[in-house]
Design an enzyme around this catalytic site. Structure first.
Site, mmCIF file in Angstrom:
data_model
loop_
_atom_site.group_PDB
_atom_site.id
_atom_site.type_symbol
_atom_site.label_atom_id
_atom_site.label_comp_id
_atom_site.label_asym_id
_atom_site.label_seq_id
_atom_site.Cartn_x
_atom_site.Cartn_y
_atom_site.Cartn_z
ATOM 1 N N ASP B 110 11.889 -7.052 -1.379
ATOM 2 C CA ASP B 110 11.081 -8.104 -2.243
ATOM 3 C C ASP B 110 9.911 -7.496 -2.945
ATOM 4 O O ASP B 110 8.807 -6.990 -2.212
ATOM 5 C CB ASP B 110 10.822 -9.199 -1.187
ATOM 6 C CG ASP B 110 10.078 -10.236 -1.956
ATOM 7 O OD1 ASP B 110 10.028 -10.025 -3.204
ATOM 8 O OD2 ASP B 110 9.356 -11.149 -1.212
ATOM 9 N N LYS B 166 14.925 -21.481 -12.521
ATOM 10 C CA LYS B 166 14.204 -22.714 -12.852
ATOM 11 C C LYS B 166 14.868 -23.423 -13.908
ATOM 12 O O LYS B 166 14.467 -24.108 -14.662
ATOM 13 C CB LYS B 166 12.724 -22.274 -13.245
ATOM 14 C CG LYS B 166 12.182 -21.661 -12.134
ATOM 15 C CD LYS B 166 10.581 -21.711 -12.315
ATOM 16 C CE LYS B 166 9.680 -20.754 -11.195
ATOM 17 N NZ LYS B 166 8.531 -20.676 -11.411
ATOM 18 N N SER B 471 -27.424 27.588 -13.030
ATOM 19 C CA SER B 471 -27.592 27.749 -11.495
ATOM 20 C C SER B 471 -27.976 29.283 -11.352
ATOM 21 O O SER B 471 -28.668 29.995 -10.381
ATOM 22 C CB SER B 471 -26.185 27.506 -10.805
ATOM 23 O OG SER B 471 -25.083 28.038 -11.215
ATOM 24 N N GLY B 472 -27.574 30.150 -12.709
ATOM 25 C CA GLY B 472 -27.834 31.476 -12.434
ATOM 26 C C GLY B 472 -26.631 32.509 -12.246
ATOM 27 O O GLY B 472 -26.776 33.642 -12.053
ATOM 28 N N SER B 541 -16.644 25.785 -13.253
ATOM 29 C CA SER B 541 -15.320 25.352 -12.507
ATOM 30 C C SER B 541 -15.857 24.350 -11.360
ATOM 31 O O SER B 541 -15.637 24.425 -10.285
ATOM 32 C CB SER B 541 -14.508 26.554 -11.787
ATOM 33 O OG SER B 541 -15.501 27.442 -11.226
#
Lengths: 300, 634
Positions: B110, B166, B471-472, B541
């Site tokens: 279901d 229906k 960051s170096g 990265s």
């Protein structure tokens, strides 16, 4: 060649699942509760690995309130098959004197069963545990995966289940997490009985009608299995011909009056009955969502 | 379980025998929200007398509280299991139901109607032989009808029942029914279904479910139950021959060696000659071993153990095949993938693939196109999101045995697993081998990597500098290269900014482009390592998965991850290139650390804390590492 029958397909699916766990998980265990479903699960495991023995031990969580016959049957089965059987009891619970009478079924089950199971899984470091639950038993089970993940706290998150397609099962977990594996998810109660009949699987004699001393409480017949059972004033156990549809802690397991002494007669009665199997279990009566709640808290 | 089968009361043994030989059908129900799926299943359970009195009493009780059907019991409540679903009145996860008639046993999946749960529908479809697609007669074919039909077709379902439900609300108007049937058949024409059966019904009242409706005398077809009981499913998978994917090698002692698995297609007899894919080794079947003794023959679906007459090397993941029809083997595939996760699919990123009982690293090398599951149109795309379907090329780290999915659902399907979360994030169906593996033979050159490196008195290495912008990384990498050059070593530096001016100038900064950027650089670094060089890679990265991919491409020990650890506040304060200021001002999008994630390494070979250590000391530390690990011969 003839197509497999319904039972053959169910058997093959269960075997496939067990082999997958044996091949990929590091330390599996099989939860063995001594009932008829456990008997079928164990039989499937014998088939799955033959001629090898199942490459995992059995674990029984003993609440100390199981029927004496269950314990006898358990020990005899493990010995006969030459399988390793681990038995764990929540010692703290024993020291506190936890019992189903004064603590009530909910607290007793939580402490002696749910907590005990978590203790045992942590103690041995099992990363996968087979359970005999079936999807037809209860509504929240119907939506649970065959490989059902538990956090390091043993919680089930029903909204975050992994997709499970074909017969490819993802068994990858991080450290501390574990998997509950339900190899009989797609079996129904009738399938179980048919299979027991077809394969002549041994089950505890409590499933067969016999004379037992019982008392009636709130419309449920409770067997007086030992002298720890406190009797109410004026309550006298009656010898009645009864059998059990499920097995658990004896004070929480209702008996039904029956004359069915053979497997065929039990199946006949089961098919003709008009109430569902779990009705005999007192613990499910609380509320409709109770099983889902218990499972989220770590109940198997 | 008040089965009205008379045998139960009169001859239980005969009844059990009859039950044991029943056939079996798995199907799923799907369609839009509120089309009445749960009601239909509740009706099937109710009409097949599988509802116990206590269950029905509970539902009648619940119907009063939360039912939507007025006086009638709300049968949907029998199946909507999870508490959240019952409160919200929706079905969020696939639920499995079981019922049986005198002829067959059924397992029903279901599945949920909401678009966001499409993946759950695919889950249900993967094991089903037939799909019941519900349509609300008042609304006809909807977008959701098309989506579910497409997914059913994608997953290989050949039998469809269109349940036009229906109908009671439209007085079972034949015109409405015919018009919906025509619409459906028109759009489903190219979906590859073998059989489409349309049935007018009312799940709520039970019309044409198990009993013929007196309100639709114009309808001459079967009731739903009659159809489900009699539909023939051809399970012998399209002409592929015997297939046993090996799941477990059964070795109780030195005298027994068996291969356990579930037969994915065909049959096997003792004495049959077999070939093992992908190795190509041959043997013949000595015996088929089961707990109940040896058997002469076994067929599709059986879980067996076979022993062979020759001692050949077979392990989990191999497929034992009929000698005349071996499974194919390849490491490059075209496949349909359905994405199952909120984390997007990125071409170039490495995932784990589980296929035919083994787990191996796999990369989606190209997303050819996506498929709009609502109108089946092909659309371009760089990534795939939850519930999307696409056609992709895949590259595996080694060849595997397989069959195209259209020939075999078991040996042609796979799942993709996320390496970080372990979640199942995608599922796929193999279309065909790209055969590049067969055509492009790696040139076996006479001068090898170690010969080249040996001439330079060094071992090749890739020094992978990762860290935030500013960051170096480049500063330290420059100093290291200078030192190595002075020592007479052969080096090269791949710098993020420089590479983006040439090789990668077609790439932007979206996640998908960042993944491809790193993939190309990794491949370049791999070639340089092959040339014997010590290669310095200075790239932000940011994603763990890509650094892992680079590591996996190289030989064990060649990849040296250097985490240049500078906290964001410090890097932002230095802001050597003025980029942080621009990013904060919103002039640069997808800037790592600001509005794009940086995943720090968990176990880098070397970690440099630039707050406490100077660039010169850092360079010294790295060169010392190379000396100690034997990369530099003296």
């Amino acid at each position: 060649m003839k197509d497999l029958t319904h039972l053959e397909r169910l058997e093959a699916e269960s075997i496939h699942i067990m082999r997958e766990v044996a091949a990929e998980c590091e330390k599996p265990v099989m939860l063995y509760s001594v009932g008829k479903d456990s008997s079928v699960m164990l039989h499937l495991a014998l088939k799955a690995f033959y001629p090898s023995k199942p490459p995992f031990p059995l674990l029984h969580v003993d609440t100390t309130w199981k029927f004496r016959e269950m314990i006898r049957f358990r020990d005899e089965t493990a010995k006969k098959l030459g399988l390793e059987l681990l038995v764990h009891t929540n010692q703290e619970g024993v020291e506190q004197g936890v019992n189903p009478f004064t603590y009530g079924s909910a607290a007793h089950t939580d402490i002696m069963k749910t907590q005990a199971l978590k203790q045992a899984l942590d103690k041995y470091g099992f990363d996968a545990a087979f359970g005999g639950a079936r999807r037809d038993e209860e509504k929240s089970r119907a939506k649970e995966r065959i490989f059902s993940f538990r956090s390091a706290q043993h919680r089930w998150d029903p909204k975050n289940q992994r997709p499970e397609l074909w017969n490819i099962y993802n068994t990858k977990i991080s450290k501390g997490e574990s998997i509950r594996v339900f190899p009989m998810s797609n079996w129904t109660e009738l399938d179980i009985w048919q299979y027991i009949h077809k394969e002549q699987i041994e089950i505890p004699v409590l499933y067969f009608a016999a004379k037992h001393p019982v008392v009636e409480r709130d419309g449920t017949l409770i067997m007086v299995d030992d002298d720890r059972m406190p009797l109410n004033e004026g309550e006298v156990p009656q010898e009645k011909m009864v059998r059990f549809r499920t097995l658990g802690c004896y004070p929480l397991t209702g008996a039904v009056e029956s004359e069915a002494t053979t497997l065929e007669q039990i199946i006949q009665e089961t098919l003709l009955t008009t109430t569902s199997e779990r009705q005999g279990r007192v613990i499910d009566h609380d509320q409709s969502a109770s099983m889902e709640k218990k499972k989220q808290e770590g109940y198997f | 379980m008040s089965h009205h089968d008379e045998l139960i009361a009169t001859d239980i043994v005969a009844y059990l025998q009859a039950q044991e030989n029943k056939s079996f059908l798995r199907f799923l129900t799907c369609g839009s929200v509120d089309d009445g799926k749960s009601t239909l299943i509740g009706r099937l359970l109710y009409d097949s007398k599988l509802i116990y009195e206590d269950q029905l009493a509970a539902v009648e009780n619940d119907s009063k509280k939360s039912g939507t059907t007025g006086e009638k019991p709300d049968l949907a409540l029998l199946v909507d299991g999870l508490a959240a679903e019952r409160e919200q009145g929706i079905t969020i996860d696939v639920a499995y139901r079981f019922f049986s008639t005198d002829k067959r046993k059924f397992i029903v999946a279901d599945t949920p109607g909401h678009e966001q749960y499409t993946r759950n529908m695919a889950t249900g479809a993967s094991t089903a032989d037939l799909a019941i697609i519900l349509i609300d007669a008042r609304y006809g074919v909807q977008v959701q009808t098309k989506r579910h039909s497409y997914i059913a077709s994608l997953l290989g379902i050949k039998h469809v029942v269109v349940a036009i439900n229906k109908m009671d609300l439209l007085e079972f108007d034949q015109g409405v029914f015919s018009s919906i049937e025509n619409d459906y058949r028109a759009f489903a024409e190219n979906l590859g279904f073998e059989e489409i059966v349309c049935i007018p019904m009312s799940a709520l009242d039970g019309d044409n479910i198990t009993t013929r409706s007196e309100r639709s005398t114009w309808y001459e077809g079967k009731t739903l139950m009659e159809h489900l009981e009699t539909v023939e499913i051809n399970r012998s998978e399209a002409a592929s021959g015997f297939r046993l994917p090996v799941q477990w090698v059964n070795r109780p002692d030195l005298n027994f060696r068996g291969y356990s698995g579930t037969i994915a297609a065909g049959t096997v007899k003792s004495g049959d000659e077999v070939i093992v894919s992908p190795s190509g080794k041959r043997s013949s079947v000595k015996s088929i071993v089961t707990y109940n003794g040896e058997v002469e023959e076994a067929g599709e679906g059986a879980a067996i153990t076979v022993c062979l007459n020759d001692e050949i090397d077979i392990s989990r993941g191999d497929i034992i095949c009929d000698k005349d029809h071996p499974a194919e083997q390849s490491d490059q595939f075209a496949a349909h993938i359905m994405w199952m996760s909120e984390k997007k699919l990125f071409p170039g990123r490495q995932y784990l693939m589980k296929i035919n009982n083994q787990i191996i690293p796999a990369t989606v090398t190209a997303l050819k196109h996506k498929i709009n599951v609502n109108n089946f149109a092909q659309e371009p795309g760089k990534t795939m999101e939850l519930n999307e379907v696409g056609v992709c090329n895949l590259s595996l780290s080694k060849p595997v045995a397989f069959d195209p999915y259209k020939n075999n659902r078991h040996t042609g399907s796979f799942i993709l697993i996320d390496k970080q979360t372990n979640g199942t994030i995608g599922v796929g169906m193999l279309d065909f081998s790209l055969r590049r593996a067969a055509n492009v033979v790696w040139q076996d050159l006479e001068i090898g990597k170690s010969a080249r490196a040996g001439l330079k008195l060094q071992k090749p290495a890739v020094l992978w500098f990762t860290g935030l912008s500013g960051s170096g990384k480049s500063t330290i990498a420059n100093l290291v290269e200078k030192k190595l050059f002075d020592m007479g070593r052969h080096t090269y530096t791949l710098d993020g900014d420089n590479v983006r001016h040439g090789l990668n100038k077609d790439l932007g900064f979206k996640d998908a482009d960042r993944v491809e950027n790193i993939r190309r650089v990794s491949e370049t670094a791999k070639l340089m390592a092959d040339a014997g060089l010590i290669t310095l890679v200075s790239f932000i990265s940011p994603f763990r998965a890509e650094r892992q991919m680079a590591r996996a491409m190289l030989e064990e020990g060649e990849f040296i991850e250097i985490f240049v650890n500078t906290p964001l506040e410090v890097a932002e304060q230095r802001d050597v290139k003025g980029l942080y200021k621009k990013a904060r001002a919103g002039e640069i999008k997808n800037f790592t650390g600001i509005d794009s994630e940086y995943q720090a390494p968990q176990n880098p070979e070397i970690e440099i804390d630039t707050v406490t250590m100077s660039a010169a000391d850092a360079a010294e530390q790295i060169v010392t590492y190379l000396e100690e690990k034997g990369f530099l011969e003296s």
